[in-house]
Scaffold this active site. Structure first.
Site, short mmCIF file in Angstrom:
data_model
loop_
_atom_site.label_atom_id
_atom_site.label_comp_id
_atom_site.label_asym_id
_atom_site.label_seq_id
_atom_site.Cartn_x
_atom_site.Cartn_y
_atom_site.Cartn_z
N CYS B 143 0.89 -1.16 0.08
CA CYS B 143 -0.15 -0.03 -0.12
C CYS B 143 0.74 1.21 -0.07
O CYS B 143 0.70 2.15 -0.81
CB CYS B 143 -0.94 0.01 1.45
SG CYS B 143 -1.64 -1.54 1.94
N TYR B 278 -4.92 -6.49 -9.14
CA TYR B 278 -4.91 -4.79 -9.15
C TYR B 278 -3.39 -4.66 -9.02
O TYR B 278 -2.89 -3.52 -9.40
CB TYR B 278 -5.61 -4.54 -7.81
CG TYR B 278 -5.44 -4.80 -6.62
CD1 TYR B 278 -6.21 -6.03 -5.93
CD2 TYR B 278 -4.36 -4.45 -5.77
CE1 TYR B 278 -5.78 -6.44 -4.67
CE2 TYR B 278 -3.87 -4.95 -4.53
CZ TYR B 278 -4.64 -5.92 -3.77
OH TYR B 278 -4.41 -6.32 -2.86
N HIS B 547 -21.18 20.87 -4.28
CA HIS B 547 -20.90 21.16 -5.58
C HIS B 547 -19.73 22.21 -5.41
O HIS B 547 -19.76 22.98 -4.75
CB HIS B 547 -22.17 21.71 -6.07
CG HIS B 547 -22.02 22.14 -7.45
ND1 HIS B 547 -22.21 21.24 -8.53
CD2 HIS B 547 -22.08 23.51 -8.16
CE1 HIS B 547 -22.11 22.04 -9.67
NE2 HIS B 547 -21.90 23.32 -9.23
N GLU B 552 -20.87 14.21 -5.71
CA GLU B 552 -22.12 14.66 -5.77
C GLU B 552 -22.93 13.88 -6.57
O GLU B 552 -24.10 13.93 -6.55
CB GLU B 552 -22.19 15.97 -5.88
CG GLU B 552 -21.72 16.52 -7.14
CD GLU B 552 -22.22 18.20 -7.34
OE1 GLU B 552 -21.13 18.78 -8.04
OE2 GLU B 552 -23.37 18.45 -7.28
#
Lengths: 122, 572
Positions: B143, B278, B547, B552
């Protein structure tokens, strides 16, 4: 041959000394300046120094211990002083193994086992 | 009687039976013991007492007391509200084998409760000779270095975008591997040191040795001294290591793995990464991003186990970003050329052809295998899954042997993630030493794939939801959106996509959320809380978006796949 101690004051002298010992393991203890009676303006440094000195016998052979006085309190408080800028020191006392990320800062220097670990482990 | 006992214990620190120096500790009565307080009826100091009483007491102690060490010389005395157990010297309350994410978390948590804890950590150098310090895979070869190098690559893209925003940056920008590698490696080393200091401060004993079971409660250090540690409670947390392919000549001698990639001092140059995991895609992603000629070779599907529609979008983006893909191909051999480059030969399963090309570096990302070789699990009796080799555990992380536990990547059926290993380790320590009964909850664990365009998800994939509930019972809301930052920079947002899988009936609970876009990990983290609390589609629609953000768009999802309508988000 065992280890040796060098005492320096201020950043330029520290750098010169460290460079002169290039190739050997270098440990450095940074403390605030001492007054005429030998007392540092930094109370934590006063506490830490004897604890660090007690563990010096654990230093590896051929290594160098640089005892460095950084300057007076005003110099140290300046956020742009060379120790902060170039060596990335964040506090005194700091005990570090030069050229590695291994270091002990402030209260960490009060612990003999941590000091010993810094001196003896890779 | 108590005072007399105290006096006797104070005077004679040694066991009356065998004279072995005993280690006296007072422990609170275990929860499950019958009748609070007085535990062993009839048990007493051994001298002059019937053997049967001592044996009964020992048996009950073994059943209820987590710290009980079944030594022949140990004997128990009951004092109301406390259970006094003598143990041999050098014993620990907990021995943790493996100093990675899970092991360290478990050890530190146990130490918080005042327990004597020891950690064994040892890194067997990779076939190429790479080794590292304390902290496990995440800190050293997973990681942490991965995310830092991913960031390095993203910054490269930002530098290219910067011109559009008014910055004068001479193009093309150039990247120096060794500068990045040194910064990353130094940071990792500072983490190794930080862990050392933490263990010392928490009084956890640390041994840099490889452990091997001699019996269910004895672990031998594989050093010349062969030091043995006996312990009742043992946690195995040795994690995994990258696999090498078995049937590819030259794989071991000439190839590297992720273990080596992050520690390379020089640039890997033109690189071939074999694998569709991955690990493969993330590494290929940042290598491409820093300007290296990078190819991914995949035998079949990308990101097995993940939502496949999202996986395709991820690889599509990587292709447009510059990573080359050899799909449906598998390598047959790797040879070294006189120029020191590596010649790789592979078969193309679709075309039935054999092809070759040369690379500076070949990296295997074909899966990870549990690190159990030298553990000698047979001596302990710990059962493993015959196919995967991983340790079989129950919901409380217990193995087939009582008081031997396993956490993290080494366990069968668990996610191979740092946060789950840490949480499992902490909860295990709490159950063992602090009257807790909370089990680890492995449901709805969020995760993110840090490819150049990141993919974050929590909950079920669309396929898994369909399989579990039937396609008639789920509703999939989706949207293609364009991050605002991409507009001025003229960046392609074709694969920026969000998908939310919900139940169709009743409250329309959200089963899974999938997000591809910048900072996917940051976006999904918050929504994971909602999913954990059983959030529903109506609740999501009631949540006001911030926003202008990408996140969103999750709160505005309203086009269903079922409707067949165009899911492209239009302006605000």
């Amino acid at each position: 041959m065992g280890w040796e101690e060098v005492q320096v004051r201020g950043y330029p002298e520290f750098v010169r000394t460290a460079q002169s010992y290039h190739g050997r393991a270098i440990f450095a203890l940074f403390c605030g300046d001492k007054d005429a009676e030998g007392r540092s303006w930094c109370p934590d440094c006063v506490t830490a120094e004897p604890i660090v000195r007690k563990e010096l016998h654990n230093l590896p052979d051929e290594s160098v211990f640089i005892y460095c006085l950084v300057g007076d309190r005003a110099y140290w408080k300046d956020p742009n002083n060379e120790f902060r800028k170039n060596l990335k020191l964040t506090g005194v006392p700091t005990l570090l193994k030069y050229g590695t990320p291994q270091k002990l800062v402030e209260e960490e220097c009060f612990k003999g086992e941590l000091v010993r670990m810094l001196f003896t482990e890779d | 009687m108590l005072r007399g006992l105290g006096a006797r214990l104070a005077r004679h620190g040694s066991c009356a039976l065998t004279g072995i120096i005993a280690h006296l500790r007072l422990l609170p009565p275990p929860r499950t013991a019958p009748g609070a307080g007085l535990l062993c009826a009839g048990a007493a100091l051994s001298r002059g007492k019937p053997k049967s009483a001592i044996i009964n007491c020992k048996n009950r102690c073994a059943k209820y007391c987590p710290s009980y060490i079944p030594l022949p010389s140990s004997w128990a005395v009951s004092i109301p509200f406390f259970h006094v157990v003598f143990t041999g010297k050098n014993e620990y309350d907990l021995l943790v084998i493996g100093g990675g994410s899970g092991g360290l978390a478990c050890a530190k948590e146990a130490a918080q409760f005042g327990r004597k804890v020891a950690v064994l950590d040892y890194v067997e150098p990779s076939p190429q000779g790479t080794a590292w310090g304390l902290g496990g895979t995440c800190v050293n070869v997973g990681c942490i270095p991965k995310k830092l190098m991913h960031q390095a690559a993203l910054l490269g893209s930002s530098l290219k975008d910067a011109q559009h925003y008014g910055w004068s940056i001479s193009q093309p920008v150039h990247h120096t591997w060794s500068v990045m590698a040194q910064s990353v490696q130094n940071y990792v080393k500072s983490l190794n040191w930080g862990h050392r200091v933490q263990l010392q401060e928490k009084k956890v004993k640390y041994f840099n040795i490889k452990g091997s079971f001699s019996d269910p409660h004895t672990v031998r250090g594989l050093t010349k001294a062969g030091k043995e540690v006996s312990c009742y409670n043992i946690v195995i947390a040795t994690g995994g290591r990258p696999k090498y392919p078995v049937h590819v000549a030259g794989a071991l001698e000439y190839g590297i793995t992720s273990d080596d990639l992050f520690w390379l001092k020089e640039s890997p140059g033109k690189t071939l990464i074999v694998g569709a995991s991955y690990v493969s895609l993330e590494c290929a992603g940042f290598l491409t991003g820093i300007g290296l000629d990078t190819t991914v070779m995949m035998r079949s599907i990308p990101l097995r186990g993940f939502d496949q529609q999202m996986a395709s979008l991820v690889t599509e983006h990587m292709e447009s970003y510059g990573t080359k893909f050899l799909k449906r191909c598998f390598p047959t051999k790797v040879e070294k050329l006189k120029s020191n480059r590596l010649q790789v030969t592979w078969k193309n399963a679709d075309l039935g052809t054999e092809e070759t090309d040369s690379f500076n570096t070949v990296m295997w990302a074909v899966g990870r295998a549990p690190d159990t070789k030298t553990l000698n699990l047979e001596a302990a009796g710990v059962k493993t899954n015959s196919e995967t080799g991983k340790i079989i555990v129950d919901a409380s992380e217990a193995t087939s042997v009582p008081h031997i536990y396993a956490i993290g990547d080494i366990t069968e059926g668990r996610p191979e993630l740092t946060p789950t290993a840490i949480a499992a380790g902490k909860l295990l320590a709490q159950r063992l030493f602090s009257q807790s009964s909370e089990l680890m909850d492995y449901d709805n664990v969020p995760t993110t794939v840090f490819t150049p365009l990141e993919y974050g998800c929590v909950g079920l994939s669309e396929e898994a939801a369909v399989q579990r509930h039937g396609s008639d019972n789920i509703e999939v809301y989706h949207a293609y959106y364009k991050p605002l930052e991409f507009t001025v920079a003229e960046r392609d947002a074709t694969q920026c996509y969000i998908k939310m899988v919900c139940l169709r009936e009743r409250e329309q609970r959200i089963l899974g959320l999938h997000f591809i876009g910048p900072n996917a990990g940051e976006v999904i983290q918050g929504f994971a809380l909602g999913i954990k609390c059983g959030a529903t589609y109506p609740q999501m629609m009631k949540t006001v978006g911030i926003h202008p953000t990408c996140a969103e768009e999750v709160t505005k999802l309203h086009i269903t796949k079922r409707s067949g309508l165009d899911a492209t988000v239009t302006g605000c």
